[in-house]
Design a protein around this motif. Sequence first.
Motif, PDB file in Angstrom:
ATOM      1  N   ILE A  57      46.524  41.601 102.125  1.00  0.00           N
ATOM      2  CA  ILE A  57      46.448  40.229 102.615  1.00  0.00           C
ATOM      3  C   ILE A  57      46.076  39.399 101.395  1.00  0.00           C
ATOM      4  N   ILE A  58      46.893  38.384 101.066  1.00  0.00           N
ATOM      5  CA  ILE A  58      46.712  37.635  99.820  1.00  0.00           C
ATOM      6  C   ILE A  58      46.620  36.147 100.118  1.00  0.00           C
ATOM      7  N   GLY A  59      45.536  35.538  99.693  1.00  0.00           N
ATOM      8  CA  GLY A  59      45.349  34.110  99.886  1.00  0.00           C
ATOM      9  C   GLY A  59      45.023  33.426  98.570  1.00  0.00           C
ATOM     10  N   ALA A  60      45.397  32.156  98.486  1.00  0.00           N
ATOM     11  CA  ALA A  60      45.086  31.371  97.294  1.00  0.00           C
ATOM     12  C   ALA A  60      44.634  29.984  97.709  1.00  0.00           C
ATOM     13  N   MET A  61      43.665  29.470  96.980  1.00  0.00           N
ATOM     14  CA  MET A  61      43.116  28.152  97.272  1.00  0.00           C
ATOM     15  C   MET A  61      43.275  27.263  96.050  1.00  0.00           C
ATOM     16  N   CYS A  62      43.609  26.012  96.299  1.00  0.00           N
ATOM     17  CA  CYS A  62      43.772  25.012  95.238  1.00  0.00           C
ATOM     18  C   CYS A  62      44.812  25.491  94.228  1.00  0.00           C
ATOM     19  N   SER A  63      44.471  25.441  92.942  1.00  0.00           N
ATOM     20  CA  SER A  63      45.437  25.818  91.914  1.00  0.00           C
ATOM     21  C   SER A  63      45.675  27.323  91.846  1.00  0.00           C
ATOM     22  N   GLY A  64      44.949  28.105  92.626  1.00  0.00           N
ATOM     23  CA  GLY A  64      45.221  29.532  92.712  1.00  0.00           C
ATOM     24  C   GLY A  64      46.639  29.798  93.198  1.00  0.00           C
ATOM     25  N   ALA A  65      47.212  28.853  93.940  1.00  0.00           N
ATOM     26  CA  ALA A  65      48.601  28.991  94.398  1.00  0.00           C
ATOM     27  C   ALA A  65      49.565  29.084  93.220  1.00  0.00           C
ATOM     28  N   LEU A  66      49.212  28.478  92.105  1.00  0.00           N
ATOM     29  CA  LEU A  66      50.062  28.555  90.919  1.00  0.00           C
ATOM     30  C   LEU A  66      50.192  29.995  90.412  1.00  0.00           C
ATOM     31  N   ILE A  67      49.136  30.765  90.539  1.00  0.00           N
ATOM     32  CA  ILE A  67      49.183  32.163  90.115  1.00  0.00           C
ATOM     33  C   ILE A  67      50.137  32.942  91.013  1.00  0.00           C
ATOM     34  N   LEU A  68      50.048  32.714  92.328  1.00  0.00           N
ATOM     35  CA  LEU A  68      50.981  33.389  93.240  1.00  0.00           C
ATOM     36  C   LEU A  68      52.417  32.982  92.939  1.00  0.00           C
ATOM     37  N   ALA A  69      52.619  31.710  92.639  1.00  0.00           N
ATOM     38  CA  ALA A  69      53.964  31.227  92.310  1.00  0.00           C
ATOM     39  C   ALA A  69      54.475  31.852  91.017  1.00  0.00           C
ATOM     40  N   ALA A  70      53.621  31.930  90.006  1.00  0.00           N
ATOM     41  CA  ALA A  70      54.022  32.520  88.730  1.00  0.00           C
ATOM     42  C   ALA A  70      54.379  33.994  88.879  1.00  0.00           C
ATOM     43  N   LEU A  71      53.787  34.652  89.864  1.00  0.00           N
ATOM     44  CA  LEU A  71      54.100  36.055  90.143  1.00  0.00           C
ATOM     45  C   LEU A  71      55.348  36.202  91.013  1.00  0.00           C
ATOM     46  N   GLY A  72      55.891  35.066  91.472  1.00  0.00           N
ATOM     47  CA  GLY A  72      57.088  35.106  92.311  1.00  0.00           C
ATOM     48  C   GLY A  72      56.803  35.329  93.784  1.00  0.00           C
ATOM     49  N   LEU A  73      55.543  35.319  94.188  1.00  0.00           N
ATOM     50  CA  LEU A  73      55.187  35.603  95.577  1.00  0.00           C
ATOM     51  C   LEU A  73      55.420  34.422  96.516  1.00  0.00           C
ATOM     52  N   LEU A  74      55.649  33.234  95.961  1.00  0.00           N
ATOM     53  CA  LEU A  74      55.900  32.055  96.801  1.00  0.00           C
ATOM     54  C   LEU A  74      57.336  31.556  96.669  1.00  0.00           C
ATOM     55  N   THR A  75      58.178  32.262  95.955  1.00  0.00           N
ATOM     56  CA  THR A  75      59.557  31.830  95.734  1.00  0.00           C
ATOM     57  C   THR A  75      60.277  31.608  97.059  1.00  0.00           C
ATOM     58  N   GLY A  76      60.841  30.400  97.207  1.00  0.00           N
ATOM     59  CA  GLY A  76      61.586  30.053  98.410  1.00  0.00           C
ATOM     60  C   GLY A  76      60.735  29.765  99.627  1.00  0.00           C
ATOM     61  N   LYS A  77      59.428  29.735  99.462  1.00  0.00           N
ATOM     62  CA  LYS A  77      58.519  29.494 100.584  1.00  0.00           C
ATOM     63  C   LYS A  77      57.890  28.104 100.494  1.00  0.00           C
ATOM     64  N   GLU A  78      57.330  27.670 101.615  1.00  0.00           N
ATOM     65  CA  GLU A  78      56.473  26.487 101.609  1.00  0.00           C
ATOM     66  C   GLU A  78      55.090  26.933 101.166  1.00  0.00           C
ATOM     67  N   ALA A  79      54.406  26.059 100.446  1.00  0.00           N
ATOM     68  CA  ALA A  79      53.039  26.340 100.008  1.00  0.00           C
ATOM     69  C   ALA A  79      52.326  25.015  99.798  1.00  0.00           C
ATOM     70  N   THR A  80      51.021  25.098  99.692  1.00  0.00           N
ATOM     71  CA  THR A  80      50.221  23.917  99.433  1.00  0.00           C
ATOM     72  C   THR A  80      49.266  24.210  98.286  1.00  0.00           C
ATOM     73  N   THR A  81      48.775  23.157  97.684  1.00  0.00           N
ATOM     74  CA  THR A  81      47.822  23.271  96.586  1.00  0.00           C
ATOM     75  C   THR A  81      47.073  21.946  96.466  1.00  0.00           C
ATOM     76  N   TYR A  82      46.162  21.886  95.539  1.00  0.00           N
ATOM     77  CA  TYR A  82      45.409  20.665  95.289  1.00  0.00           C
ATOM     78  C   TYR A  82      46.371  19.569  94.822  1.00  0.00           C
ATOM     79  N   PRO A  83      46.163  18.324  95.230  1.00  0.00           N
ATOM     80  CA  PRO A  83      47.114  17.250  94.908  1.00  0.00           C
ATOM     81  C   PRO A  83      47.482  17.132  93.428  1.00  0.00           C
ATOM     82  N   THR A  84      46.551  17.365  92.524  1.00  0.00           N
ATOM     83  CA  THR A  84      46.863  17.227  91.101  1.00  0.00           C
ATOM     84  C   THR A  84      47.722  18.371  90.566  1.00  0.00           C
ATOM     85  N   ARG A  85      47.946  19.401  91.352  1.00  0.00           N
ATOM     86  CA  ARG A  85      48.742  20.558  90.924  1.00  0.00           C
ATOM     87  C   ARG A  85      50.082  20.665  91.657  1.00  0.00           C
TER      88      ARG A  85
END
Length: 136
Positions: free
Chosen positions: A46-74
């Motif tokens: 089970i993998i969760g990310a908060m704020c700019s942590g979503a960028l790490i999941l994206a860089a790993l390809g885990l959010l490719t083609g998905k909806e995601a949210t992050t802190y407004p400045t990111r």
Amino acid sequence: MYLLEGCIDEVKDADAVLITSGGSVPQLIGDPDYLSRLRLSPNRQIIGAMCSGALILAALGLLTGKEATTYPTRRQLLSEYDVTVVDKDFVPHERIATAAGCLAAQNLCEWMIASLLGRDMAPKVLRTIQPVGKGL
């Protein structure tokens, strides 16, 4: 299941992983050595990310083609990873979820507890950390 707060190489053994934000995230997402050591398995974890942590999941390809949210400045940076960035506080996808900011951490925790221990357990656990006068 156990709580792990340790070396990045130990993440692969965890049942659940929460990735938080931090000022070093922009450097980490550009570091291939770091990313290769962060071996996440959404089929098992089970993998969760908060704020700019979503960028790490994206860089790993885990959010490719998905909806995601992050802190407004990111948001702009996240959108550069073939991710549809949405204006929501919490976005779950089966075994991966993102939370927009620190105040959405409760949503992320509730989702993780429900995923690991069952839906009926989440409110019981969260009730123990609610601010006085707030109830579920």
